[in-house]
Design a protein around this motif. Structure first.
Motif, mmCIF file in Angstrom:
data_model
loop_
_atom_site.group_PDB
_atom_site.id
_atom_site.type_symbol
_atom_site.label_atom_id
_atom_site.label_comp_id
_atom_site.label_asym_id
_atom_site.label_seq_id
_atom_site.Cartn_x
_atom_site.Cartn_y
_atom_site.Cartn_z
ATOM 1 N N ARG A 1 0.837 -1.206 0.000
ATOM 2 C CA ARG A 1 0.000 0.000 0.000
ATOM 3 C C ARG A 1 0.869 1.252 0.000
ATOM 4 N NH1 ARG A 1 -2.321 3.350 3.928
ATOM 5 N NH2 ARG A 1 -4.312 4.287 3.292
ATOM 6 N N GLU A 2 1.921 1.258 0.827
ATOM 7 C CA GLU A 2 2.821 2.406 0.868
ATOM 8 C C GLU A 2 3.533 2.593 -0.466
ATOM 9 O OE1 GLU A 2 4.241 2.746 5.510
ATOM 10 O OE2 GLU A 2 5.062 1.138 4.270
ATOM 11 N N LYS A 3 3.939 1.492 -1.088
ATOM 12 C CA LYS A 3 4.597 1.587 -2.388
ATOM 13 C C LYS A 3 3.663 2.181 -3.432
ATOM 14 C CE LYS A 3 7.694 -2.377 -1.636
ATOM 15 N NZ LYS A 3 8.043 -3.755 -2.069
ATOM 16 N N THR A 4 2.404 1.752 -3.419
ATOM 17 C CA THR A 4 1.430 2.269 -4.379
ATOM 18 C C THR A 4 1.194 3.757 -4.172
ATOM 19 O OG1 THR A 4 0.320 0.115 -4.502
ATOM 20 C CG2 THR A 4 -0.932 2.041 -5.229
ATOM 21 N N ILE A 5 1.040 4.155 -2.906
ATOM 22 C CA ILE A 5 0.819 5.571 -2.608
ATOM 23 C C ILE A 5 2.014 6.402 -3.045
ATOM 24 C CG2 ILE A 5 0.576 7.240 -0.722
ATOM 25 C CD1 ILE A 5 -1.087 5.154 0.761
ATOM 26 N N ASN A 6 3.229 5.940 -2.718
ATOM 27 C CA ASN A 6 4.434 6.685 -3.094
ATOM 28 C C ASN A 6 4.564 6.828 -4.605
ATOM 29 O OD1 ASN A 6 5.166 7.025 -0.450
ATOM 30 N ND2 ASN A 6 6.702 5.402 -0.427
ATOM 31 N N THR A 7 4.262 5.747 -5.339
ATOM 32 C CA THR A 7 4.368 5.785 -6.801
ATOM 33 C C THR A 7 3.402 6.793 -7.394
ATOM 34 O OG1 THR A 7 5.097 3.481 -6.904
ATOM 35 C CG2 THR A 7 4.175 4.429 -8.910
ATOM 36 N N ARG A 8 2.152 6.758 -6.951
ATOM 37 C CA ARG A 8 1.146 7.675 -7.492
ATOM 38 C C ARG A 8 1.435 9.120 -7.099
ATOM 39 N NH1 ARG A 8 -4.440 4.173 -6.349
ATOM 40 N NH2 ARG A 8 -3.988 2.500 -7.872
#
Length: 356
Positions: free
Chosen positions: A294-301
């Motif tokens: 979830r953190e990776k997805t948020i950071n990417t977006r």
């Protein structure tokens, strides 16, 4: 700076909680970094590798006054009393997270590393800084001597350019015993190249990421002079030397994204020069920060949106100043008119429609 930071955090910052015994000269290069409360031993490594002033942020994020809990402040004073290099070189700037904002020890939420980078740089006592990430990387060479040997490099540095130190890692898997012992880590380029050719050391992905070669190793291996970076990758995040002031600060909306700091500097017109002999080395014994999916997805977006915002901001500034066609704006023109943005030649006109 401090735009996205809680007032409760900024009210608990103590600049120069520990001040070094020496007073650096303005034209020296300060190593600006941060250390985690459970990895204070990194300071010992840093002073062994770096002979100049060090500005380090220490963030105390979990309680240390409970029975049996480690006390990082006491350990810091013990280290300082027993190590004359730490006393002579290191300034410590302390952040103490208030009780209401402390997170559980099991939490994987990232600390505010971009805030730490800004503070370490802001409180440096020299005109120039080496931004070194807290990932176990060490400055293998004496960068200050390199700049003293080449006065023209200092002129470029004063003019607002950025100098890149290629980063290398011990080629061991995270969590395993490092391939190289501390005494085997290279301290000069010739020794490094031998280890690379033997497969014991590899170029860090922070320096060379994805398909765009910001630092082409084959070129750098034979490089004898400065070389400018071409085809800039927005995910580029090496250690760099830059001015302490009159340069953009790291965006603090990101918990830990050094690439965001450098991308804005590049868009603003700073040229990035790769140093021919200097580099950083990571022994591979540092614990990596583990992020959830979830953190990776948020950071990417969030970072993708940041790219677009940065392009709009800098292009508008150049166009409003009548500098869109200038040499200083060339990085913004090239980076913001290709890739995911696809603005073409009408990009400045789009900025006018949006902001005026």
């Amino acid at each position: 700076m401090f735009t996205f930071t809680s007032p409760d955090i900024t009210d608990n910052i103590q600049p120069f909680f520990v001040r070094s015994e020496s007073t650096p000269q303005p034209d020296e290069i300060t190593l600006a970094t941060f250390v985690q409360q459970d990895e204070l031993s990194e300071l010992i490594k840093l002073v062994d590798y770096f002979p100049g002033p060090i500005s380090a942020v220490l963030h105390i994020d979990s309680p240390s006054n409970e029975p049996g809990a480690p006390n990082p402040i006491a350990r810091l004073h013990t280290m300082r009393n027993s190590n004359p290099k730490i006393r002579s070189q290191v300034d410590i700037h302390l952040i103490t997270t208030p009780q209401t904002h402390r997170r559980p020890a099991s939490s994987t939420v990232q600390q505010q590393s971009n805030l730490h980078r800004n503070l370490a740089r802001f409180f440096s006592r020299t005109d120039f800084v080496l931004l070194l990430d807290a990932d176990g990387s060490l400055p293998a060479t004496d960068v200050s001597k390199s700049f003293k040997d080449y006065p023209l490099w200092m002129d470029k540095l004063r003019a607002g350019n950025v100098f890149v130190l290629p980063g290398f890692n011990d080629d061991s898997a995270p969590g395993l015993v490092p391939v190289l012992k501390a005494s085997q880590l290279p301290r000069e380029k010739t020794a490094l190249l031998e280890l690379v050719h033997n497969g014991q050391v590899v170029l860090s992905e922070k320096t060379w990421k994805r398909t765009i070669r910001n630092v082409d190793f084959n070129t750098w291996a034979n490089q004898m002079r400065l070389s400018a970076i071409q085809n800039y990758d927005p995910y580029f995040a090496p250690s760099v030397i830059m001015r302490r002031d009159k340069m953009l600060w790291c965006p603090e909306r990101f918990g830990n994204n050094q690439a965001a700091c450098l991308f804005e500097l590049y868009l603003s017109g700073a040229d990035f020069w790769v140093l021919p002999k200097d580099f950083t080395i990571n022994g591979g014994d540092h614990k990596e920060v583990v992020l959830t999916e979830r953190e990776k997805t948020i950071n990417t977006r969030l970072y993708q949106k940041f790219h677009e915002e940065s392009c709009l901001k800098h292009a508008r500034a150049f166009y409003a100043a009548g500098e869109w066609d200038s040499d200083r704006a060339r990085h913004c023109r090239i980076s913001c008119q290709k890739g995911i943005f696809e603005f073409g030649h009408k990009f400045p006109m789009i900025i006018i429609i949006i902001y005026f």
